[in-house]
Design a protein around this motif. Structure first.
Motif, PDB file in Angstrom:
ATOM      1  N   GLY A 136       1.073  -1.432  -0.054  1.00 44.04           N
ATOM      2  CA  GLY A 136      -0.211   0.337  -0.207  1.00 44.04           C
ATOM      3  C   GLY A 136       0.335   1.228  -0.023  1.00 44.04           C
ATOM      4  N   TYR A 137       2.323   0.825   0.051  1.00 43.93           N
ATOM      5  CA  TYR A 137       3.010   2.145   0.217  1.00 43.93           C
ATOM      6  C   TYR A 137       3.915   2.147  -1.493  1.00 43.93           C
ATOM      7  CZ  TYR A 137       1.128   2.410   4.430  1.00 43.93           C
ATOM      8  OH  TYR A 137       0.301   2.126   5.726  1.00 43.93           O
ATOM      9  N   GLY A 138       4.797   3.724  -1.543  1.00 41.49           N
ATOM     10  CA  GLY A 138       5.849   3.676  -1.589  1.00 41.49           C
ATOM     11  C   GLY A 138       5.678   4.056  -3.260  1.00 41.49           C
ATOM     12  N   ALA A 139       6.306   4.273  -4.090  1.00 40.02           N
ATOM     13  CA  ALA A 139       6.384   4.608  -5.824  1.00 40.02           C
ATOM     14  C   ALA A 139       5.652   3.610  -6.455  1.00 40.02           C
ATOM     15  CB  ALA A 139       7.506   4.828  -6.640  1.00 40.02           C
ATOM     16  N   GLY A 255      13.622  10.313  -4.718  1.00 46.33           N
ATOM     17  CA  GLY A 255      12.751   9.491  -4.845  1.00 46.33           C
ATOM     18  C   GLY A 255      12.273   8.853  -3.713  1.00 46.33           C
ATOM     19  N   GLU A 256      13.096   8.268  -3.271  1.00 48.86           N
ATOM     20  CA  GLU A 256      12.721   7.477  -2.490  1.00 48.86           C
ATOM     21  C   GLU A 256      11.490   5.746  -2.575  1.00 48.86           C
ATOM     22  OE1 GLU A 256      13.053   7.109   2.596  1.00 48.86           O
ATOM     23  OE2 GLU A 256      11.855   8.602   1.448  1.00 48.86           O
ATOM     24  N   VAL A 257      12.351   5.491  -3.406  1.00 47.36           N
ATOM     25  CA  VAL A 257      10.832   5.011  -4.431  1.00 47.36           C
ATOM     26  C   VAL A 257      10.117   3.441  -3.830  1.00 47.36           C
ATOM     27  CG1 VAL A 257      11.159   6.072  -6.794  1.00 47.36           C
ATOM     28  CG2 VAL A 257      12.302   3.614  -6.136  1.00 47.36           C
ATOM     29  N   ALA A 258      10.674   3.002  -3.285  1.00 50.24           N
ATOM     30  CA  ALA A 258      10.534   1.731  -2.079  1.00 50.24           C
ATOM     31  C   ALA A 258       9.822   1.877  -1.122  1.00 50.24           C
ATOM     32  CB  ALA A 258      12.352   1.029  -1.883  1.00 50.24           C
ATOM     33  N   LEU A 259       9.842   3.525  -0.634  1.00 48.50           N
ATOM     34  CA  LEU A 259       9.011   3.432   0.407  1.00 48.50           C
ATOM     35  C   LEU A 259      10.468   3.770   1.175  1.00 48.50           C
ATOM     36  CD1 LEU A 259       7.260   4.186   2.445  1.00 48.50           C
ATOM     37  CD2 LEU A 259       6.774   1.525   3.636  1.00 48.50           C
ATOM     38  N   THR A 260      11.332   3.043   1.925  1.00 46.62           N
ATOM     39  CA  THR A 260      12.294   3.757   2.681  1.00 46.62           C
ATOM     40  C   THR A 260      13.770   3.761   2.136  1.00 46.62           C
ATOM     41  OG1 THR A 260      13.116   1.624   3.773  1.00 46.62           O
ATOM     42  CG2 THR A 260      11.474   2.331   4.654  1.00 46.62           C
ATOM     43  N   ALA A 261      14.496   4.539   2.510  1.00 42.62           N
ATOM     44  CA  ALA A 261      15.697   4.503   2.353  1.00 42.62           C
ATOM     45  C   ALA A 261      16.373   3.192   2.744  1.00 42.62           C
ATOM     46  CB  ALA A 261      16.234   6.170   3.424  1.00 42.62           C
TER      47      ALA A 261
END
Length: 368
Positions: A136-139, A255-261
């Protein structure tokens, strides 16, 4: 491992993260009492704590969770163990994930002022971290992670199908790298560039403030330029400012696309300085969004739930900054930004998206 109270502590004040000095998933508001008071211009060392390894979808048991990655019990931070075992309120579904340390009162700070946060030192506290993706999160929500999920009423967060990539820290040639394994005997290796994803001031409200979306208060900005040597200017909303920090990162791509860094704990030494309202107005005007700065760049910021609008706000903030600080006509400022500035997507995963503009200081030599 850099345990609480151990090793060098450079700040005039020291603030560990304990159940008494932090919030979990929420930000300070006007109802929260300070956990530390400092004078303007003083330094504070904060042992920030990552949420990864202690969240409910990881069992809220860092020793047990990290054991699967061959991390021994003495390789787990004591403050992580203590917070996970405490009765600090945290709701996996409703609260943000972040461990937020503070608030810190800075004497003399008043609404209309700016709080300048100088990042003096960032020291890694553990030789590992995590890059996580949650349903439900991330790009790409709905596409990743590639796992089954059960988020129905009464479901256990541990069944949510989160994917958390354990990433070790390695040293080579005097630099630190993150090592992300994949396949048989292979790994991607990338340089660490630590920064605090979350720095902000208390919000002028009695309502609970979620830790995920950033705003004029700062908060979860996730601007990867805020490394050692950088400064962040935050519009003060309440007397004393109520500064806080958290969401430490060892590295993050725009962008931090996965959700986290690459989420992992840092010992951060910061200088907190009040900039009076009259001087503050020459920097960011009405103070609708934070401003960042490095040795080489000024960094205006745009924030909005819509990425297109965040971009527009970043452009407006950059035009306004150049008009205020350089006396540049606004149409000329827009032309300059189009020719020479870089607009980067800070993150697209925090509900309120961020765009930050990089303006080279070298392009504006001092007048003779």
């Amino acid at each position: 491992m850099l345990q609480p109270h151990q090793g060098p502590i450079a700040g005039a004040h020291y603030l560990p993260t304990t159940p008494e000095t932090c919030l979990w998933g929420r930000l300070p508001n006007r109802s929260h009492a300070p956990v530390l008071r400092v004078r303007s211009g003083e330094t504070v060392t904060i042992d920030t704590l990552s949420h990864e390894g202690i969240l409910e979808d990881q069992g809220r048991d860092p020793v047990g969770y990290l054991k699967q990655y061959d991390v021994p019990a003495d390789g787990v931070l004591a403050d992580a163990r203590d917070l996970a075992a405490s009765d600090v309120a945290h709701d996996y579904d409703d609260d943000g994930p972040h461990v937020v340390t503070g608030p810190i009162t800075v004497n003399g700070a008043q609404p209309g002022d700016l709080l300048r946060v100088d990042v003096l030192d960032l020291t890694i506290r553990a030789p590992y971290g995590f890059v996580s993706s949650r349903h439900g999160y991330g790009a790409l929500p709905g596409e990743f992670p590639l796992t089954p999920v059960d988020t129905g009423p009464g479901s256990d967060p541990r069944a949510y199908g989160s994917v958390c990539h354990f990433t070790e820290v390695a040293s080579s040639g005097g630099r630190l790298y993150g090592v992300l394994p994949f396949g048989a005997g292979r790994a991607a290796r990338f340089p660490l560039a630590p920064f605090l994803g979350l720095m902000g001031v208390a919000v002028d409200t009695d309502e609970m403030v979620h830790s995920v979306p950033p705003g004029g208060h700062g908060g979860n900005l996730d601007i990867n330029e805020l490394q050692v040597g950088s400064s962040l200017y935050l519009p003060v909303q309440l007397p004393g400012a109520g500064f806080y920090a958290g969401d430490p990162h060892y590295a993050q791509g725009d962008g931090e696309v996965a959700l986290t860094a690459l989420e992992a704990p840092l010992r951060a030494t910061l200088r907190l300085t009040v900039i009076p309202a009259a001087q503050a107005a020459t920097l960011i005007g009405a103070g609708e969004a934070p401003l960042a700065e490095t040795a080489t760049h000024w960094i205006p910021v745009g924030l909005d739930a819509d990425l297109n609008e965040a971009m527009r706000r970043a452009v407006r903030a950059a035009v306004d900054f150049l008009a205020r600080t350089q006396g540049m006509p606004r149409d000329t400022a827009l032309a300059y930004l189009s020719a020479a500035a870089d607009f980067e997507v800070s993150q697209v995963v925090d509900a309120v998206k961020g765009v930050h503009c990089l303006i080279r200081k070298a392009d504006f030599p001092a007048q003779i």
